[in-house]
Design a protein around this motif. Structure first.
Motif, PDB file in Angstrom:
ATOM      1  N   ILE A 148       0.852  -1.226  -0.072  1.00  0.00           N
ATOM      2  CA  ILE A 148       0.067  -0.044   0.009  1.00  0.00           C
ATOM      3  C   ILE A 148       0.909   1.318  -0.061  1.00  0.00           C
ATOM      4  N   GLU A 149       2.050   1.174   0.411  1.00  0.00           N
ATOM      5  CA  GLU A 149       2.914   2.416   0.410  1.00  0.00           C
ATOM      6  C   GLU A 149       3.343   2.853  -0.802  1.00  0.00           C
ATOM      7  N   ASN A 150       3.210   1.815  -1.890  1.00  0.00           N
ATOM      8  CA  ASN A 150       3.792   2.185  -3.150  1.00  0.00           C
ATOM      9  C   ASN A 150       2.370   2.624  -3.930  1.00  0.00           C
TER      10      ASN A 150
ATOM     11  N   VAL B  39      -4.149   8.119   1.925  1.00  0.00           N
ATOM     12  CA  VAL B  39      -5.717   7.838   2.084  1.00  0.00           C
ATOM     13  C   VAL B  39      -5.685   6.557   3.033  1.00  0.00           C
ATOM     14  N   TYR B  40      -5.059   5.502   2.605  1.00  0.00           N
ATOM     15  CA  TYR B  40      -5.118   4.101   2.893  1.00  0.00           C
ATOM     16  C   TYR B  40      -4.141   3.990   4.379  1.00  0.00           C
ATOM     17  N   LEU B  41      -3.033   4.532   4.381  1.00  0.00           N
ATOM     18  CA  LEU B  41      -2.109   4.142   5.279  1.00  0.00           C
ATOM     19  C   LEU B  41      -2.425   4.453   6.792  1.00  0.00           C
ATOM     20  N   PRO B  42      -3.066   5.898   7.243  1.00  0.00           N
ATOM     21  CA  PRO B  42      -3.497   5.791   8.445  1.00  0.00           C
ATOM     22  C   PRO B  42      -4.560   4.704   8.728  1.00  0.00           C
TER      23      PRO B  42
ATOM     24  N   LEU C  80      -5.865   0.030  11.912  1.00  0.00           N
ATOM     25  CA  LEU C  80      -6.213  -1.435  12.127  1.00  0.00           C
ATOM     26  C   LEU C  80      -5.145  -2.274  12.693  1.00  0.00           C
ATOM     27  N   LEU C  81      -3.826  -2.022  12.093  1.00  0.00           N
ATOM     28  CA  LEU C  81      -2.698  -2.911  12.487  1.00  0.00           C
ATOM     29  C   LEU C  81      -2.407  -2.778  14.202  1.00  0.00           C
ATOM     30  N   LYS C  82      -2.759  -1.488  14.655  1.00  0.00           N
ATOM     31  CA  LYS C  82      -2.485  -1.191  15.958  1.00  0.00           C
ATOM     32  C   LYS C  82      -3.424  -1.851  16.785  1.00  0.00           C
ATOM     33  N   ASP C  83      -4.908  -1.929  16.616  1.00  0.00           N
ATOM     34  CA  ASP C  83      -5.745  -2.307  17.289  1.00  0.00           C
ATOM     35  C   ASP C  83      -5.783  -3.856  17.279  1.00  0.00           C
ATOM     36  N   ILE C  84      -5.604  -4.587  16.151  1.00  0.00           N
ATOM     37  CA  ILE C  84      -5.382  -5.986  15.903  1.00  0.00           C
ATOM     38  C   ILE C  84      -4.208  -6.512  16.830  1.00  0.00           C
ATOM     39  N   SER C  85      -3.140  -5.650  16.700  1.00  0.00           N
ATOM     40  CA  SER C  85      -1.935  -5.870  17.487  1.00  0.00           C
ATOM     41  C   SER C  85      -2.190  -5.939  18.992  1.00  0.00           C
ATOM     42  N   GLN C  86      -3.054  -5.221  19.331  1.00  0.00           N
ATOM     43  CA  GLN C  86      -3.292  -4.980  20.908  1.00  0.00           C
ATOM     44  C   GLN C  86      -4.265  -6.073  21.089  1.00  0.00           C
ATOM     45  N   ASP C  87      -4.942  -6.323  20.457  1.00  0.00           N
ATOM     46  CA  ASP C  87      -5.977  -7.604  20.827  1.00  0.00           C
ATOM     47  C   ASP C  87      -5.029  -9.046  20.818  1.00  0.00           C
TER      48      ASP C  87
END
Length: 98
Positions: free
Chosen positions: A30-32, A38-41, A46-53
């Motif tokens: 997605i970085e490319n 728009v998508y990175l934030p 999402l990655l932060k929330d799932i990682s916390q779970d």
């Protein structure tokens, strides 16, 4: 063996681990993109929330002395997972596509 509650928690742990791995791979793609701003934030949150779970579930399993020992892909459709609980260890084949 795992009781039904532990089995459900372990299944959640495996699903969360696969989700984290998938999102981490997608992040570099997605970085490319032209619309990456728009998508990175969204992806980061999402990655932060799932990682916390994921870490919370892993902590709950550790409190019950359940841990994942080995994750080995057998073929296209099955993955062999070795689980250890206290002194016991066993393997199970799960229909998980990585």
């Amino acid at each position: 063996m795992l009781n039904p509650e532990q089995r459900q928690l372990f299944h959640k742990f495996i699903i969360l681990e696969m989700a984290v791995q998938s999102l981490q791979r997608d992040f570099s793609v997605i970085e490319n993109l032209k619309m990456s701003k728009v998508y990175l934030p969204i992806l980061e949150k999402l990655l932060k929330d799932i990682s916390q779970d994921y870490y919370n579930t892993k902590r709950l399993l550790a409190n019950q002395k359940v841990r994942l020992v080995k994750w080995e892909k057998k073929d296209e459709y099955f993955t062999d997972i070795q689980v250890a609980m206290r002194e016991m260890m066993w393997s199970c084949a799960m229909p998980i596509k990585q």
